[in-house]
Design an enzyme around this catalytic site. Structure first.
Site, mmCIF file in Angstrom:
data_model
loop_
_atom_site.group_PDB
_atom_site.id
_atom_site.type_symbol
_atom_site.label_atom_id
_atom_site.label_comp_id
_atom_site.label_asym_id
_atom_site.label_seq_id
_atom_site.Cartn_x
_atom_site.Cartn_y
_atom_site.Cartn_z
ATOM 1 N N LYS A 111 0.833 -1.210 0.000
ATOM 2 C CA LYS A 111 0.000 0.000 0.000
ATOM 3 C C LYS A 111 0.867 1.260 0.000
ATOM 4 O O LYS A 111 0.515 2.258 -0.617
ATOM 5 C CB LYS A 111 -0.913 0.031 1.227
ATOM 6 N N LYS A 192 -5.193 -11.133 -5.389
ATOM 7 C CA LYS A 192 -6.417 -11.277 -4.590
ATOM 8 C C LYS A 192 -7.471 -10.235 -4.985
ATOM 9 O O LYS A 192 -7.111 -9.131 -5.430
ATOM 10 C CB LYS A 192 -6.100 -11.189 -3.094
ATOM 11 N N LYS A 195 -10.657 -4.260 -2.712
ATOM 12 C CA LYS A 195 -11.495 -3.068 -2.905
ATOM 13 C C LYS A 195 -10.706 -1.915 -3.503
ATOM 14 O O LYS A 195 -11.279 -0.975 -4.021
ATOM 15 C CB LYS A 195 -12.223 -2.641 -1.629
HETATM 16 P P1 TYM Z 1 -10.130 -5.803 5.549
HETATM 17 O O1 TYM Z 1 -11.170 -4.800 5.889
HETATM 18 O O2 TYM Z 1 -9.185 -5.506 4.435
HETATM 19 O O3 TYM Z 1 -10.820 -7.188 5.205
HETATM 20 C C1 TYM Z 1 -11.849 -7.754 6.022
HETATM 21 C C2 TYM Z 1 -11.715 -9.277 6.012
HETATM 22 O O4 TYM Z 1 -11.830 -9.776 4.671
HETATM 23 C C3 TYM Z 1 -10.721 -10.653 4.379
HETATM 24 N N1 TYM Z 1 -10.395 -10.547 2.937
HETATM 25 C C4 TYM Z 1 -10.393 -11.576 2.078
HETATM 26 N N2 TYM Z 1 -10.658 -12.898 2.247
HETATM 27 C C5 TYM Z 1 -10.588 -13.697 1.145
HETATM 28 N N3 TYM Z 1 -10.269 -13.240 -0.091
HETATM 29 C C6 TYM Z 1 -9.994 -11.935 -0.312
HETATM 30 N N4 TYM Z 1 -9.698 -11.498 -1.544
HETATM 31 C C7 TYM Z 1 -10.044 -11.035 0.800
HETATM 32 N N5 TYM Z 1 -9.837 -9.687 0.941
HETATM 33 C C8 TYM Z 1 -10.060 -9.405 2.259
HETATM 34 C C9 TYM Z 1 -9.593 -10.139 5.259
HETATM 35 O O5 TYM Z 1 -8.605 -11.129 5.480
HETATM 36 C C10 TYM Z 1 -10.342 -9.762 6.532
HETATM 37 O O6 TYM Z 1 -10.533 -10.909 7.361
HETATM 38 N N6 TYM Z 1 -6.695 -5.179 9.145
HETATM 39 C C11 TYM Z 1 -7.981 -5.775 8.847
HETATM 40 C C12 TYM Z 1 -9.085 -5.298 9.746
HETATM 41 C C13 TYM Z 1 -8.816 -5.464 11.205
HETATM 42 C C14 TYM Z 1 -8.908 -6.663 11.957
HETATM 43 C C15 TYM Z 1 -8.614 -6.283 13.302
HETATM 44 C C16 TYM Z 1 -9.185 -7.986 11.616
HETATM 45 C C17 TYM Z 1 -8.487 -4.466 12.061
HETATM 46 N N7 TYM Z 1 -8.373 -4.950 13.328
HETATM 47 C C18 TYM Z 1 -8.594 -7.242 14.311
HETATM 48 C C19 TYM Z 1 -9.173 -8.924 12.648
HETATM 49 C C20 TYM Z 1 -8.881 -8.552 13.967
HETATM 50 C C21 TYM Z 1 -8.369 -5.389 7.419
HETATM 51 O O7 TYM Z 1 -7.948 -4.392 6.896
HETATM 52 O O8 TYM Z 1 -9.307 -6.212 6.856
#
Ligand code: TYM
Length: 330
Positions: A111, A192, A195
């Site tokens: 990023k 992957k 968004k």
């Molecule tokens: P975020 O918002 O990018 O994504 C949310 C969840 O979706 C999963 N994910 C995917 N799974 C399968 N295939 C994909 N292409 C794909 N893209 C995203 C992510 O693995 C995630 O589970 N840092 C985290 C948010 C966060 C968090 C936390 C998660 C902040 N604090 C504490 C768990 C525990 C994030 O940006 O996810």
């Protein structure tokens, strides 16, 4: 009873990858333990964005959690910034995490792209994530594959804190699904689904119209052969379709390979799109109803109250162990 924590960012759109890798899996998990699910709005500030849009997306994401089947009687749903213990704990953990560890985070490298003008928050973002999890003494964290490295860092920070200051945190386990943990982009199946992708042909959103879902799957990039075989290395597009339809129908990959043998990619694409449309229809209907009746704000308010009850205790221990004097009257 085990404790479970996970979060999702209220940025961009929620797509099929977020759904299959995370949100869909949260629903059965709410019967397995004491669950905390969070809309991580502080995390969304790491990249500059329109304030009005962030507010709207935060409520929308909470609505999507509920529309997917999250039951506020069973699980606690809240907005991260409604519990400022997260930022206080994150600061303290920043004084435990090492720069070397943050430099190794692949998501920051992707990023940040080496630019000096990305925010300091984007750099320390994984420490805020560690605070989210450790404050709740979570045993398990259900996430997609891309969060694995952040979970490893969380464990390392917790172990170091426990060593240096005395036993404080439970060491959390990442729970990554066997299928659907890494859904690939429809237009670039070697990367992957994301968004922040350049084109919206990359993803299907949870609120997308059925006609548009069908169109995107029909145009999904595959390869120039016509053999339906699961092989993510050489056939990422076809393998991605097989993964998606497998998670949604419950059929295993080898039986799908047999079922589609000799039938061509067109059938597989249409059937996968149909499975996605069927899955999302009830979610979309519930979402529309929920957003009309103001239920989301009520759930978030109650969730914040419950979240703060839990984190106050961990935070008090952290303050005491690190040598911050007691706050009289607070
Ligand atoms: P975020 O918002 O990018 O994504 C949310 C969840 O979706 C999963 N994910 C995917 N799974 C399968 N295939 C994909 N292409 C794909 N893209 C995203 C992510 O693995 C995630 O589970 N840092 C985290 C948010 C966060 C968090 C936390 C998660 C902040 N604090 C504490 C768990 C525990 C994030 O940006 O996810």
């Amino acid at each position: 009873m085990k404790r479970i924590f996970s979060g999702m960012q209220p940025t961009g759109v929620l797509h099929l990858g977020n759904y299959l890798g995370a949100l869909k899996r949260f629903i059965p998990i709410q019967d397995e333990g004491e669950c905390y699910f969070c809309v991580v709005d502080y995390h969304a500030l790491t990249v500059p964005r329109d304030p009005a849009e962030l507010k709207r997306k935060t409520v929308e994401l909470a609505g999507l959690y509920l529309a997917a089947g999250l039951d506020p009687k069973k699980a606690t749903l809240f907005a991260q910034s409604h519990n400022p213990d997260h930022t206080e704990a994150a600061w303290m953990l920043q004084c435990v995490a090492r720069i070397g560890e943050l430099n190794r985070m692949t998501q920051f490298k992707d990023k940040g792209k080496g630019s000096d003008s990305v925010t300091a928050g984007l750099y320390t973002y994984p420490v805020l994530m560690a605070a989210d999890i450790l404050l709740y003494q979570a045993d398990e964290v259900p996430v997609g594959e891309d969060q694995k490295q952040h979970l490893e860092l969380t464990r390392d920070i917790a172990e170091r804190f426990n060593r240096e200051y005395g036993d404080t945190f439970r060491i959390p386990e990442p729970k990554i699904g066997k299928a659907g943990a890494r859904i690939m982009g429809l237009d670039h199946p070697e990367k992957k689904m994301s968004k922040s992708a350049a084109s919206d042909a990359n993803y299907v959103t949870l609120l997308e119209h059925p006609d548009s879902i069908m169109k995107k799957f029909k145009r999904a990039v595959t390869d120039s052969e016509n053999e339906i075989r699961f092989d993510p290395e050489t056939k990422p597009g076809v393998s991605n379709l097989l993964s998606i339809i497998s998670v949604l129908t419950g059929k295993d990959i080898s039986s799908l390979e047999k079922e589609y043998d000799g039938r061509g990619y067109g059938h597989l694409k249409i059937d996968t799109a149909e499975a996605v449309i069927q899955e999302l229809r009830p979610l979309q209907e519930r979402y529309t109803r929920l957003m009309e009746d103001g239920e989301v704000e009520r759930v978030l308010a109650e969730g914040a109250r419950r979240a703060r009850e839990i984190t106050g205790e961990t935070l008090a221990q952290m303050r005491e162990k690190m040598g911050l004097i007691t706050r009289i009257g607070l």
